[in-house]
Design an enzyme around this catalytic site. Structure first.
Site, mmCIF file in Angstrom:
data_model
loop_
_atom_site.group_PDB
_atom_site.id
_atom_site.type_symbol
_atom_site.label_atom_id
_atom_site.label_comp_id
_atom_site.label_asym_id
_atom_site.label_seq_id
_atom_site.Cartn_x
_atom_site.Cartn_y
_atom_site.Cartn_z
ATOM 1 N N GLY A 175 -6.171 37.948 -24.878
ATOM 2 C CA GLY A 175 -7.433 38.315 -25.501
ATOM 3 C C GLY A 175 -8.099 37.072 -26.058
ATOM 4 O O GLY A 175 -7.671 35.944 -25.794
ATOM 5 N N GLY A 215 -20.088 45.811 -30.855
ATOM 6 C CA GLY A 215 -21.122 45.425 -31.814
ATOM 7 C C GLY A 215 -21.497 43.965 -31.832
ATOM 8 O O GLY A 215 -22.659 43.605 -31.660
ATOM 9 N N GLU A 262 -24.601 45.979 -39.250
ATOM 10 C CA GLU A 262 -23.672 47.095 -39.131
ATOM 11 C C GLU A 262 -23.269 47.572 -40.519
ATOM 12 O O GLU A 262 -23.695 47.010 -41.529
ATOM 13 C CB GLU A 262 -22.441 46.694 -38.313
ATOM 14 C CG GLU A 262 -22.776 46.357 -36.882
ATOM 15 C CD GLU A 262 -21.547 46.137 -36.010
ATOM 16 O OE1 GLU A 262 -21.726 45.902 -34.827
ATOM 17 O OE2 GLU A 262 -20.416 46.190 -36.532
ATOM 18 N N HIS A 267 -12.132 54.384 -36.740
ATOM 19 C CA HIS A 267 -13.568 54.203 -36.507
ATOM 20 C C HIS A 267 -14.248 55.566 -36.559
ATOM 21 O O HIS A 267 -13.796 56.511 -35.912
ATOM 22 C CB HIS A 267 -13.832 53.541 -35.151
ATOM 23 C CG HIS A 267 -15.209 52.958 -35.048
ATOM 24 N ND1 HIS A 267 -16.337 53.741 -34.906
ATOM 25 C CD2 HIS A 267 -15.653 51.673 -35.086
ATOM 26 C CE1 HIS A 267 -17.407 52.969 -34.857
ATOM 27 N NE2 HIS A 267 -17.019 51.707 -34.966
ATOM 28 N N ARG A 294 -16.526 51.684 -43.124
ATOM 29 C CA ARG A 294 -15.995 52.602 -42.109
ATOM 30 C C ARG A 294 -15.074 53.676 -42.675
ATOM 31 O O ARG A 294 -15.134 54.831 -42.256
ATOM 32 C CB ARG A 294 -15.246 51.795 -41.040
ATOM 33 C CG ARG A 294 -16.165 51.020 -40.134
ATOM 34 C CD ARG A 294 -15.395 50.172 -39.154
ATOM 35 N NE ARG A 294 -16.305 49.511 -38.218
ATOM 36 C CZ ARG A 294 -15.919 48.645 -37.300
ATOM 37 N NH1 ARG A 294 -14.649 48.314 -37.202
ATOM 38 N NH2 ARG A 294 -16.805 48.103 -36.482
ATOM 39 N N HIS A 319 -8.706 52.737 -34.553
ATOM 40 C CA HIS A 319 -9.488 51.656 -33.973
ATOM 41 C C HIS A 319 -8.889 50.267 -34.185
ATOM 42 O O HIS A 319 -8.846 49.461 -33.263
ATOM 43 C CB HIS A 319 -10.892 51.695 -34.574
ATOM 44 C CG HIS A 319 -11.810 50.621 -34.071
ATOM 45 N ND1 HIS A 319 -12.053 50.420 -32.717
ATOM 46 C CD2 HIS A 319 -12.536 49.681 -34.726
ATOM 47 C CE1 HIS A 319 -12.897 49.410 -32.575
ATOM 48 N NE2 HIS A 319 -13.197 48.940 -33.762
ATOM 49 N N ARG A 326 -11.337 46.652 -42.566
ATOM 50 C CA ARG A 326 -12.095 45.543 -41.962
ATOM 51 C C ARG A 326 -13.593 45.773 -41.987
ATOM 52 O O ARG A 326 -14.075 46.840 -41.627
ATOM 53 C CB ARG A 326 -11.641 45.341 -40.514
ATOM 54 C CG ARG A 326 -12.423 44.251 -39.786
ATOM 55 C CD ARG A 326 -11.840 43.969 -38.430
ATOM 56 N NE ARG A 326 -11.941 45.067 -37.504
ATOM 57 C CZ ARG A 326 -13.021 45.363 -36.779
ATOM 58 N NH1 ARG A 326 -14.121 44.621 -36.912
ATOM 59 N NH2 ARG A 326 -13.015 46.372 -35.939
ATOM 60 N N LEU A 337 -13.633 39.650 -34.106
ATOM 61 C CA LEU A 337 -13.737 38.572 -33.118
ATOM 62 C C LEU A 337 -13.789 37.215 -33.807
ATOM 63 O O LEU A 337 -13.137 36.256 -33.380
ATOM 64 C CB LEU A 337 -14.984 38.767 -32.245
ATOM 65 C CG LEU A 337 -14.954 39.934 -31.257
ATOM 66 C CD1 LEU A 337 -16.323 40.116 -30.602
ATOM 67 C CD2 LEU A 337 -13.887 39.714 -30.183
#
Length: 402
Positions: free
Chosen positions: A15, A49, A114, A229, A270, A331, A366, A372
């Protein structure tokens, strides 16, 4: 018969965290990277996102507070500060590598917002930011002569000598065992979604690194910190849950119950939104609620969220005409193998990066689009620490030989 191979660094996982670690290491180091499935199958590919960035110095306090508040102030302050301060350099490097972030007409970066963000500070590429970044990084790694990529190969254990990690054990798709020796080992095996019935993760992500760490008494942290999520496409079909990006709510999408009523502020953290949806589902006795794009302009739906729009069409829902059924799903994993600010685990020469690790950035929950960024920042720090330790060792060795 077990096959033995020797490298400078072995990285389990392809990843963004694993790929950026490899790209951040010197080109004269022999590196092996393993992927449990094909090279394109990793959760980094699924991120919709975007990736956060410190827009300017005036945004530091607000970005820091947003991250801490979302994490219930259980975040490791040092890690949060490191991530935020390194963010602009990461974005600039991604642009240099060819990542196609959306831009304004004047050529400046476009930013979206967001949940739990006090202002727009998220760089994005349509609604497939993770795929854009991961594909770009992978293309660069594949061009490196010093990196070998091995797909369909699973890490099964680490090799330990004198309380020091000296490599990993793995098995190929055909069942052939491997012993991969290296001066330094990096675990970047992703999250734990495959352990859940409903998850946005790939099913083969089963917390391999955490299991192995526990077996070797390597420190773990916050193993119960799992993020749900709030807005995943409701479906009775088996398989991975399809996530509807939080940036949709950042652009004006609203959450409705079966009476067509809003019952929660969509841009709260979230965990708060998830709890509200679950309570409303219980109150109404339903298996889902709704996400409506009625306040989102058609051009935004089709240009910013083309993948989400088309996927919903495939499921029989036109976002431009009707609300889409949504339900919370597992998630992200905030816990994992405990590491310091350089991604070093409690075992010498063993590092962990990405969702596999717990460096304390996210706290208990988070903040959207920090994943990322966190993966890239601390992957680079892992590579730098590996070379710093090796340089010190070589200097001491040469001095002793004089």
């Amino acid at each position: 018969m077990t096959r033995e191979l020797y490298y400078d660094v072995v990285i389990a996982g392809c990843g963004v965290a694993g790929l950026y670690t490899a790209l951040s290491l010197p080109r004269d180091k022999k590196i092996l990277m393993l992927s449990k499935e094909d090279l394109a199958s990793c959760d980094s590919m699924l991120a919709q996102g975007g990736i956060c960035v410190l827009r300017d110095e005036c945004d530091f306090d607000a970005y820091f507070e947003d991250t801490m508040r979302a994490g219930h102030y259980e975040n490791r302050v040092e890690s949060v500060e490191i991530m935020i301060n390194a963010s602009r350099g990461i974005i600039d490097h991604l642009l240099e590598l060819g990542v196609r972030f959306d831009k304004n007409e004047d050529g400046s970066l476009a930013y979206t917002r967001e949940g739990a963000h006090s202002k727009p500070r998220i760089c994005f590429h349509k609604d497939i930011t993770g795929e854009e970044i991961t594909t770009t990084l992978l293309s660069h790694v594949q061009k490196l002569d010093n990196v070998t990529l091995m797909a369909y190969t699973t890490m099964t254990d680490i090799i330990v000598e004198n309380d020091t990690c000296v490599g990993i054990k793995a098995v190929t798709r055909e069942g052939s065992p491997l012993e991969l020796y290296a001066l330094d080992t990096v675990m970047a095996t992703g999250g734990i979604g495959g352990l859940y019935r409903h998850s946005t993760n790939f099913s083969f992500l089963t917390g391999d690194a955490c299991r192995i760490a526990k077996e070797h008494d390597i420190a773990l942290e916050h193993m119960d910190y799992v993020q749900i999520h709030p807005t995943c496409l409701y479906s009775t079909k088996p398989g991975r849950s399809f996530l509807i990006s939080e940036s949709a709510r950042g652009e004006g999408a609203i959450i409705l119950n079966h009476k067509g009523e809003r019952f929660v502020e969509e841009l709260l953290p979230r965990d708060v939104v998830t709890e509200a949806i679950l309570k409303e589902m219980e109150k109404e006795g339903t298996a889902y609620e709704f996400l409506s794009f009625e306040n989102v302009p058609e051009n935004i739906v089709k240009e910013h969220f083309p993948n989400i729009y088309n996927r919903c069409l495939e499921e029989g829902f036109d976002l431009l005409k009707e609300p889409v059924p949504i339900v919370p799903a597992q998630h992200y994993f905030m816990g994992g193998v405990r590491v310091d600010s350089d991604s070093q685990t409690s075992m010498a020469h063993l590092y962990a990066v990405g969702e596999t690790s717990c460096n304390g950035v996210h706290g208990k929950n988070r903040l959207a689009s920090n994943s990322l960024l966190e993966s890239l920042v601390f992957a680079k720090r892992a590579a730098e620490k590996i070379m710093k330790v090796r340089k010190n060792y070589e200097s001491n060795y040469n001095a002793a030989c004089r």
